[in-house]
Scaffold this active site. Structure first.
Site, PDB file in Angstrom:
ATOM      1  N   GLU A 177     -28.233   0.442  27.504  1.00  0.00           N
ATOM      2  CA  GLU A 177     -27.512   0.483  28.782  1.00  0.00           C
ATOM      3  C   GLU A 177     -27.182   1.894  29.244  1.00  0.00           C
ATOM      4  OE1 GLU A 177     -24.109  -2.106  28.722  1.00  0.00           O
ATOM      5  OE2 GLU A 177     -25.331  -3.899  28.497  1.00  0.00           O
ATOM      6  N   GLU A 358     -28.859  -8.787  24.958  1.00  0.00           N
ATOM      7  CA  GLU A 358     -27.421  -9.063  24.975  1.00  0.00           C
ATOM      8  C   GLU A 358     -27.134 -10.119  26.018  1.00  0.00           C
ATOM      9  OE1 GLU A 358     -24.439  -6.016  25.474  1.00  0.00           O
ATOM     10  OE2 GLU A 358     -25.517  -4.656  24.161  1.00  0.00           O
TER      11      GLU A 358
HETATM   12  C1  FCB Z   1     -22.320  -4.385  26.929  1.00  0.00           C
HETATM   13  C2  FCB Z   1     -22.371  -3.401  25.784  1.00  0.00           C
HETATM   14  C3  FCB Z   1     -21.923  -3.964  24.461  1.00  0.00           C
HETATM   15  C4  FCB Z   1     -20.739  -4.908  24.615  1.00  0.00           C
HETATM   16  C5  FCB Z   1     -20.981  -5.914  25.707  1.00  0.00           C
HETATM   17  C6  FCB Z   1     -19.862  -6.904  25.880  1.00  0.00           C
HETATM   18  O1  FCB Z   1     -22.235  -3.713  28.137  1.00  0.00           O
HETATM   19  O2  FCB Z   1     -23.692  -2.921  25.608  1.00  0.00           O
HETATM   20  O3  FCB Z   1     -21.644  -2.899  23.606  1.00  0.00           O
HETATM   21  O4  FCB Z   1     -19.587  -4.194  24.801  1.00  0.00           O
HETATM   22  O5  FCB Z   1     -21.227  -5.266  26.923  1.00  0.00           O
END
Ligand code: FCB
Length: 459
Positions: A177, A358
């Site tokens: 990210e 994620e």
């Molecule tokens: C993302 C991050 C991760 C975590 C999630 C909830 O943006 O990459 O580290 O904090 O959110």
């Protein structure tokens, strides 16, 4: 604990997934490792940030986190038991290079050797992310990502990891990210290193892109069989009101949030409204160096985000979702169809295989009187989102894996330990792990989804 039998995502809904679809979990170094002063680890910008008054809810820090530094074997065993095929973790740069460059810390490298070996022995594929936000403090003292030399520091760090782990690790991701840590770290000043400066923001953006391209080259030459990607958050950007100004802000936010990094890295250009601002930091040949062939797109998604009009410094502000939208406990809107659309749109725009690296639910659940954690809202969220992912596959998106965020409750940046994303509960006093109902549900889903249509070669 029993999986909820009435979960909607039955095996038939997942039948569109390829037979070798990868189910896994993701974590990151600062959020779980702890052991912040152990084994010769250097300071990171998050160690510093957490010590600044008012930065983190409750004054929490990642000093101890989930104590994964000592309990990694137990955590790998948990994943094995849940049937996961893959685990994405990040290396803490200051653990292996305490000052970011120069002297190597063998004790730190040994820790990841042990983790990787444990994973392989358990039949779980390691996915190694080089950078999940914990820059060595010593490099920040030299300007961090605002310093053009950062691309070289990162390439050297990538070489160290490729040489050390490239014999056992195939999957490498450069950054997690980048738009989040660059916008929040250098644009808005909310995250480490807490800078809010327009020029610093655009310099950091360009240098992180350069660092990505340099690292891809290094990984390719030192770990020739590596399968390389980068991990980007993709979120639909909506206006926070019906005003035309907010609509414009949302469109601008989309360019910064969703496109500044993947467009440069994969398409070879910056989004139109950013190009001029980045140009003053760009040298001849930079774009070719940034845009190196990669093998897959790592996609993170939770919820739509909202743009709000403002003049300075970037022309958009972070807005809130309009009222009446269902949200998770952490306050993020629940909107599974937006996930499907992002997946479908990403597949068309970048034409790379996608791994969802994620997705998850931020809650506040606690054990009941019997010590069980019935996190049914997380199950409902995951069920809806995984179903939406299957719809994107049915629409033609080439999606090859899903990694839940997260394996464990952990240090959630500015929220400290107040919000829990794990499918495994962590009692932060005793460090006891208790699989939640969602963990058993996920394990059942993995078992049920085995066997779909075959697919060609894995990249
Ligand atoms: C993302 C991050 C991760 C975590 C999630 C909830 O943006 O990459 O580290 O904090 O959110």
């Amino acid at each position: 604990m029993q999986a909820r039998p009435q979960a909607r995502t039955g095996a038939n809904r997942l039948a569109v997934l390829p037979h070798d679809f990868i189910w896994g979990a993701s974590t990151s170094s600062y959020q779980i490792e702890g052991g912040a002063r152990e084994g010769g680890r250097g300071m990171s910008i998050w160690d510093t940030h957490c010590r600044e008054t008012g930065r983190i809810s409750g004054g929490h820090t990642g000093d101890a986190a989930c104590d994964h530094y000592h309990r990694y074997a137990e955590d790998v065993e948990l994943m094995r038991r849940l049937g996961m095929r893959a685990y994405r973790f990040s290396v803490a740069w200051p653990r292996v290079l305490p000052r970011g460059m120069g002297k190597i810390n063998e004790t730190g490298l040994d820790f990841y050797d042990r983790l990787i070996d444990e994973l392989l022995d358990s039949g779980i594929e390691p996915w190694l992310c080089l950078y999940h936000w914990d820059l060595p403090q010593a490099l920040d003292d030299l300007g961090g990502w605002t310093n053009r030399d950062s691309a070289g520091w990162f390439a050297d760090y990538a070489a160290l990891l490729a040489r050390r782990y490239g014999d056992r690790v195939r999957r490498f991701a450069t950054f997690n990210e980048p738009s989040v840590f660059v916008l929040f770290g250098y644009g808005f000043g909310w995250n480490a290193p807490g800078v809010a400066d327009r020029s610093a923001y655009f310099r950091a953006m360009h240098h992180v892109n350069l660092a990505h391209g340099r690292a891809v080259d290094v990984l390719r030459s030192l770990a020739p069989s590596a399968s390389i990607g980068a991990i980007h958050n993709r979120q639909k950007c909506l206006p926070s009101s019906s005003s035309p100004e907010d609509a414009h802000a949302a469109a601008l936010l989309d360019q910064h949030w969703n496109r500044a990094f993947p467009d440069a890295q994969i398409l070879g250009h910056y989004p139109p409204d950013l190009a001029e601002a980045v140009e003053s930091w760009t040298r001849p040949g930079d774009i070719a160096q940034i845009c190196r062939p990669i093998d897959w797109f790592g996609l993170n998604h939770y919820a739509p985000i909202y743009g709000k009009a403002t003049v300075a410094p970037l022309g958009f502000a972070w807005g809130d979702a309009p009222g009446g939208i269902e949200r998770t406990d952490i306050g993020w809107p629940i909107h599974a169809a937006a996930f499907r659309d992002e997946l479908a749109g990403t597949a068309v725009r970048y034409r790379l295989p996608i791994y969802v690296l994620e997705n998850g639910y931020g809650g506040r659940e606690q054990p009941d009187a019997e010590g069980r954690i019935d996190d049914r809202r997380r199950i409902d969220y995951l069920d809806a989102y995984i179903g939406a992912m299957a719809e994107a596959v049915a629409l033609g998106a080439d999606i090859r894996g899903y990694f839940v965020w997260s394996l464990l409750d952990n240090f959630e940046w500015g929220s400290g330990y107040n919000h829990r994303f794990g499918i495994v509960y962590v009692d932060f006093d005793s460090q006891r792990r208790i699989p939640k109902a969602s963990a058993e549900w996920y394990a059942a889903l993995i078992r049920a989804s085995a066997g779909g249509p075959p697919r060609g070669e894995e990249p």
